[in-house]
Every structure is written in C-alpha cells, then in structure tokens.
Design a protein around this motif. Structure first.
Motif, mmCIF file in Angstrom:
data_model
loop_
_atom_site.group_PDB
_atom_site.id
_atom_site.type_symbol
_atom_site.label_atom_id
_atom_site.label_comp_id
_atom_site.label_asym_id
_atom_site.label_seq_id
_atom_site.Cartn_x
_atom_site.Cartn_y
_atom_site.Cartn_z
ATOM 1 N N PRO A 46 0.858 -1.187 0.000
ATOM 2 C CA PRO A 46 0.000 0.000 0.000
ATOM 3 C C PRO A 46 0.895 1.239 0.000
ATOM 4 C CG PRO A 46 0.022 -1.013 2.172
ATOM 5 C CD PRO A 46 0.824 -1.905 1.266
ATOM 6 N N PRO A 47 0.361 2.418 -0.303
ATOM 7 C CA PRO A 47 1.202 3.615 -0.248
ATOM 8 C C PRO A 47 1.941 3.699 1.091
ATOM 9 C CG PRO A 47 -0.930 4.142 -1.178
ATOM 10 C CD PRO A 47 -1.017 2.718 -0.686
ATOM 11 N N GLY A 48 3.251 3.872 1.025
ATOM 12 C CA GLY A 48 4.064 3.935 2.236
ATOM 13 C C GLY A 48 4.341 2.585 2.878
ATOM 14 N N GLY A 49 3.896 1.491 2.244
ATOM 15 C CA GLY A 49 4.061 0.146 2.796
ATOM 16 C C GLY A 49 5.490 -0.352 2.726
ATOM 17 N N ALA A 50 5.810 -1.288 3.635
ATOM 18 C CA ALA A 50 7.169 -1.822 3.690
ATOM 19 C C ALA A 50 7.180 -3.200 4.336
ATOM 20 C CB ALA A 50 8.067 -0.883 4.483
ATOM 21 N N ASP A 51 8.261 -3.935 4.082
ATOM 22 C CA ASP A 51 8.505 -5.247 4.692
ATOM 23 C C ASP A 51 9.417 -5.080 5.898
ATOM 24 O OD1 ASP A 51 7.262 -6.962 2.779
ATOM 25 O OD2 ASP A 51 8.995 -6.769 1.460
ATOM 26 N N PRO A 52 9.332 -6.010 6.848
ATOM 27 C CA PRO A 52 10.366 -6.045 7.890
ATOM 28 C C PRO A 52 11.645 -6.636 7.293
ATOM 29 C CG PRO A 52 8.830 -7.851 8.183
ATOM 30 C CD PRO A 52 8.295 -7.007 7.053
ATOM 31 N N ILE A 53 12.760 -6.491 7.981
ATOM 32 C CA ILE A 53 14.013 -7.106 7.539
ATOM 33 C C ILE A 53 13.806 -8.619 7.529
ATOM 34 C CG2 ILE A 53 16.438 -7.488 8.127
ATOM 35 C CD1 ILE A 53 16.429 -4.661 9.358
ATOM 36 N N HIS A 54 14.222 -9.266 6.423
ATOM 37 C CA HIS A 54 13.976 -10.704 6.290
ATOM 38 C C HIS A 54 14.946 -11.332 5.298
ATOM 39 C CE1 HIS A 54 11.792 -8.967 2.862
ATOM 40 N NE2 HIS A 54 12.040 -10.119 2.247
ATOM 41 N N ARG A 55 14.843 -12.631 5.176
ATOM 42 C CA ARG A 55 15.522 -13.373 4.112
ATOM 43 C C ARG A 55 14.568 -14.451 3.637
ATOM 44 N NH1 ARG A 55 18.411 -17.840 6.327
ATOM 45 N NH2 ARG A 55 19.701 -17.845 4.495
ATOM 46 N N HIS A 56 14.907 -15.087 2.550
ATOM 47 C CA HIS A 56 14.023 -16.101 1.978
ATOM 48 C C HIS A 56 14.578 -17.516 2.056
ATOM 49 C CE1 HIS A 56 11.114 -13.224 0.523
ATOM 50 N NE2 HIS A 56 12.112 -12.500 0.053
ATOM 51 N N ASP A 57 15.879 -17.672 2.278
ATOM 52 C CA ASP A 57 16.485 -18.994 2.234
ATOM 53 C C ASP A 57 16.076 -19.690 0.935
ATOM 54 O OD1 ASP A 57 18.135 -20.983 3.170
ATOM 55 O OD2 ASP A 57 16.572 -21.983 4.335
ATOM 56 N N ALA A 58 16.091 -18.897 -0.151
ATOM 57 C CA ALA A 58 15.637 -19.369 -1.465
ATOM 58 C C ALA A 58 16.257 -18.470 -2.535
ATOM 59 C CB ALA A 58 14.112 -19.293 -1.549
ATOM 60 N N TYR A 59 16.114 -18.895 -3.761
ATOM 61 C CA TYR A 59 16.452 -18.045 -4.899
ATOM 62 C C TYR A 59 15.177 -17.273 -5.210
ATOM 63 C CZ TYR A 59 20.373 -21.220 -5.207
ATOM 64 O OH TYR A 59 21.490 -21.961 -4.917
ATOM 65 N N ALA A 60 15.231 -15.943 -5.159
ATOM 66 C CA ALA A 60 14.042 -15.114 -5.349
ATOM 67 C C ALA A 60 14.224 -14.200 -6.557
ATOM 68 C CB ALA A 60 13.785 -14.281 -4.096
ATOM 69 N N PHE A 61 13.256 -14.257 -7.457
ATOM 70 C CA PHE A 61 13.246 -13.423 -8.652
ATOM 71 C C PHE A 61 12.023 -12.514 -8.562
ATOM 72 C CE2 PHE A 61 15.355 -17.379 -9.517
ATOM 73 C CZ PHE A 61 16.486 -17.025 -10.224
ATOM 74 N N VAL A 62 12.241 -11.214 -8.621
ATOM 75 C CA VAL A 62 11.179 -10.225 -8.453
ATOM 76 C C VAL A 62 10.965 -9.509 -9.781
ATOM 77 C CG1 VAL A 62 10.581 -8.066 -7.271
ATOM 78 C CG2 VAL A 62 11.773 -9.877 -6.022
#
Length: 132
Positions: A52-68
């Motif tokens: 959402p406007p101004g939205g954000a994730d917490p600090i994290h990792r995926h333990d995976a190969y991630a393609f965005v």
C-alpha cells in the motif's frame, strides 16, 4: 542541569521511536506452488506482493532463490551490504539464499506498488524468515 537535558532528549527519542506507527504491511497472495520433480526437495512458489502507499517489509531473508518482477508502481529494494535500488514497472531484482533483505518498500507515499516473486526453495519451509 546541562547533563539532564541531553539524557531526557535521548529517552524521549527512544520512546517516540517505540510508539511510532509501523509502515503498512504488504498484501501477499500465493498464486501457485509446484514441486520441482527434477530437483528433489525443491519447489517453485509464485507470489504477488502489493505494497500500500508507504508500505514496507520487515528485515527478512528467503532462504531461497528469489526473482522479483515489478508490475505496477515502483519499489525500493536493498540487500545487506548493497546499495538501495529503485525499480519501476517492467524491472526485476534478484535475492540469493544467503541474502538479507534490509529494505523492501513502496517508493511512493501516495500510490501502491505491485510485484511478482518467483521463489525456488526447499519444500515445506516458510517463504520468508525474519532476520536482523
């Protein structure tokens, strides 16, 4: 008196940060999950993430190969040890299994952003792991 004022200011800043409103959380939807039969124990997972406007994730990792792949709006992404990158619709980003994602947020305070994430990960483990 001079020593008391800096102490009060530091305490007030710490208290204000504790009660500051958190950024709006993203809306994450699973599109599909499929075992990768040629790679035992691995699966492909496809998600859509809408900030959402101004939205954000917490600090994290995926333990995976991630393609965005960014579909709409623009996002700011940063991995630990790297520089922040602003991506707009049509652009992509990669995270490896050992990367820590320290910034993931909507670049706008007035418009949402949406992207697709394709993960190659171990079967049966969470897609997102909290990190510091």
């Amino acid at each position: 008196m001079k020593k008391i004022i800096p102490s009060i200011a530091i305490a007030a800043c710490a208290l204000a940060a504790q009660f500051a409103p958190a950024a709006p959380q993203p809306d994450v939807k699973q599109i599909m999950s499929k075992p990768l039969t040629d790679i035992p124990g691995k699966e492909g997972l496809v998600l859509t993430v809408t900030y959402p406007p101004g939205g954000a994730d917490p600090i994290h990792r995926h333990d995976a190969y991630a393609f965005v792949y960014v579909l709409e709006g623009s996002v700011v992404m940063q991995l630990k040890g790297g520089e922040p990158v602003t991506l707009k619709a049509g652009e992509g980003f990669y995270e490896g299994p050992n990367d820590v994602h320290i910034v993931g947020r909507d670049a706008s305070d007035s418009k949402p952003a949406k992207f697709v994430v394709f993960l190659v990960k171990n079967q049966g483990v969470p897609a997102l792991v909290p990190a510091e």
